[in-house]
Design a protein around this motif. Structure first.
Motif, PDB file in Angstrom:
ATOM      1  N   ASP A 147      -8.957   6.000  -5.564  1.00 50.46           N
ATOM      2  CA  ASP A 147      -7.978   4.980  -5.339  1.00 50.46           C
ATOM      3  C   ASP A 147      -6.648   5.714  -3.906  1.00 50.46           C
ATOM      4  OD1 ASP A 147      -8.877   3.679  -7.154  1.00 50.46           O
ATOM      5  OD2 ASP A 147      -6.822   4.005  -8.498  1.00 50.46           O
ATOM      6  N   GLU A 148      -6.549   6.414  -3.872  1.00 53.00           N
ATOM      7  CA  GLU A 148      -5.640   6.920  -2.536  1.00 53.00           C
ATOM      8  C   GLU A 148      -6.520   6.536  -1.731  1.00 53.00           C
ATOM      9  OE1 GLU A 148      -3.056  11.059  -2.557  1.00 53.00           O
ATOM     10  OE2 GLU A 148      -4.366  10.546  -3.365  1.00 53.00           O
ATOM     11  N   VAL A 149      -7.877   7.887  -1.860  1.00 52.29           N
ATOM     12  CA  VAL A 149      -8.289   7.868  -0.869  1.00 52.29           C
ATOM     13  C   VAL A 149      -8.120   6.451  -0.272  1.00 52.29           C
ATOM     14  CG1 VAL A 149     -11.015   7.264   0.583  1.00 52.29           C
ATOM     15  CG2 VAL A 149      -9.782   9.834  -1.217  1.00 52.29           C
ATOM     16  N   ASP A 174       3.076   6.135  -2.763  1.00 51.98           N
ATOM     17  CA  ASP A 174       4.251   7.068  -3.529  1.00 51.98           C
ATOM     18  C   ASP A 174       4.415   6.775  -4.647  1.00 51.98           C
ATOM     19  OD1 ASP A 174       5.321   6.849  -1.027  1.00 51.98           O
ATOM     20  OD2 ASP A 174       7.059   5.331  -1.026  1.00 51.98           O
ATOM     21  N   MET A 175       4.383   5.989  -5.538  1.00 54.32           N
ATOM     22  CA  MET A 175       3.922   5.762  -6.604  1.00 54.32           C
ATOM     23  C   MET A 175       2.585   6.883  -7.149  1.00 54.32           C
ATOM     24  SD  MET A 175       2.787   2.970  -9.761  1.00 54.32           S
ATOM     25  CE  MET A 175       1.256   2.560  -8.947  1.00 54.32           C
ATOM     26  N   ILE A 176       1.405   7.337  -6.574  1.00 58.50           N
ATOM     27  CA  ILE A 176       1.078   8.225  -7.039  1.00 58.50           C
ATOM     28  C   ILE A 176       1.434   9.924  -6.557  1.00 58.50           C
ATOM     29  CG2 ILE A 176      -1.788   9.093  -6.042  1.00 58.50           C
ATOM     30  CD1 ILE A 176      -2.312   6.220  -5.778  1.00 58.50           C
ATOM     31  N   VAL A 213       0.484  -0.784  -0.096  1.00 55.43           N
ATOM     32  CA  VAL A 213      -0.089   0.256   0.325  1.00 55.43           C
ATOM     33  C   VAL A 213       1.192   1.416  -0.099  1.00 55.43           C
ATOM     34  CG1 VAL A 213      -1.862   1.038   1.420  1.00 55.43           C
ATOM     35  CG2 VAL A 213      -2.047  -1.281   0.740  1.00 55.43           C
ATOM     36  N   ARG A 214       2.341   1.226   1.075  1.00 54.76           N
ATOM     37  CA  ARG A 214       3.232   2.408   0.978  1.00 54.76           C
ATOM     38  C   ARG A 214       3.281   2.420  -0.295  1.00 54.76           C
ATOM     39  NH1 ARG A 214       3.339   4.512   5.366  1.00 54.76           N
ATOM     40  NH2 ARG A 214       3.216   3.449   7.020  1.00 54.76           N
ATOM     41  N   LEU A 215       4.257   1.485  -1.840  1.00 55.48           N
ATOM     42  CA  LEU A 215       4.315   1.436  -2.515  1.00 55.48           C
ATOM     43  C   LEU A 215       3.395   1.907  -3.321  1.00 55.48           C
ATOM     44  CD1 LEU A 215       6.515  -1.949  -3.450  1.00 55.48           C
ATOM     45  CD2 LEU A 215       7.159   0.346  -2.702  1.00 55.48           C
ATOM     46  N   ASP A 216       2.471   1.766  -3.074  1.00 57.47           N
ATOM     47  CA  ASP A 216       1.475   2.759  -3.725  1.00 57.47           C
ATOM     48  C   ASP A 216       0.600   3.983  -4.156  1.00 57.47           C
ATOM     49  OD1 ASP A 216       1.104   0.276  -5.074  1.00 57.47           O
ATOM     50  OD2 ASP A 216      -1.084  -0.600  -4.703  1.00 57.47           O
TER      51      ASP A 216
END
Length: 84
Positions: A60-62, A34-36, A29-32
């Motif tokens: 998606d971020e929420v 960071d990508m956002i 989740v943290r990787l995702d």
């Protein structure tokens, strides 16, 4: 028909796969997130040129932040694998 909340999902995952699963999920989740965060800042482009709808990215971020909060809450209740 009710949908299960994130806490019950995480409790089921932890009981089925062990606490390591929560730590792996948190990492993903943290990787995702960071990508956002690293994605190109918003600029004005015609809708026809959008690769992804900005509303979907925001949604998606929420959801990821909500999931991360649930994982962190669950981890607070569990011993870390390196503490065992």
């Amino acid at each position: 028909m009710s949908t299960p909340d994130e806490s019950s999902f995480l409790r089921d995952a932890e009981s089925m796969y062990g606490p390591e699963t929560l730590h792996e999920l948190e990492h993903e989740v943290r990787l995702d997130l960071d990508m956002i965060a690293a994605s190109e800042p918003e600029r004005v482009v015609p809708v026809s040129e959008w690769l992804v709808d900005p509303t979907e990215v925001e949604r998606d971020e929420v959801a990821l932040r909500s999931l991360l909060g649930a994982v962190e809450a669950m981890e607070g209740e569990l011993p870390r694998p390196d503490d065992v």
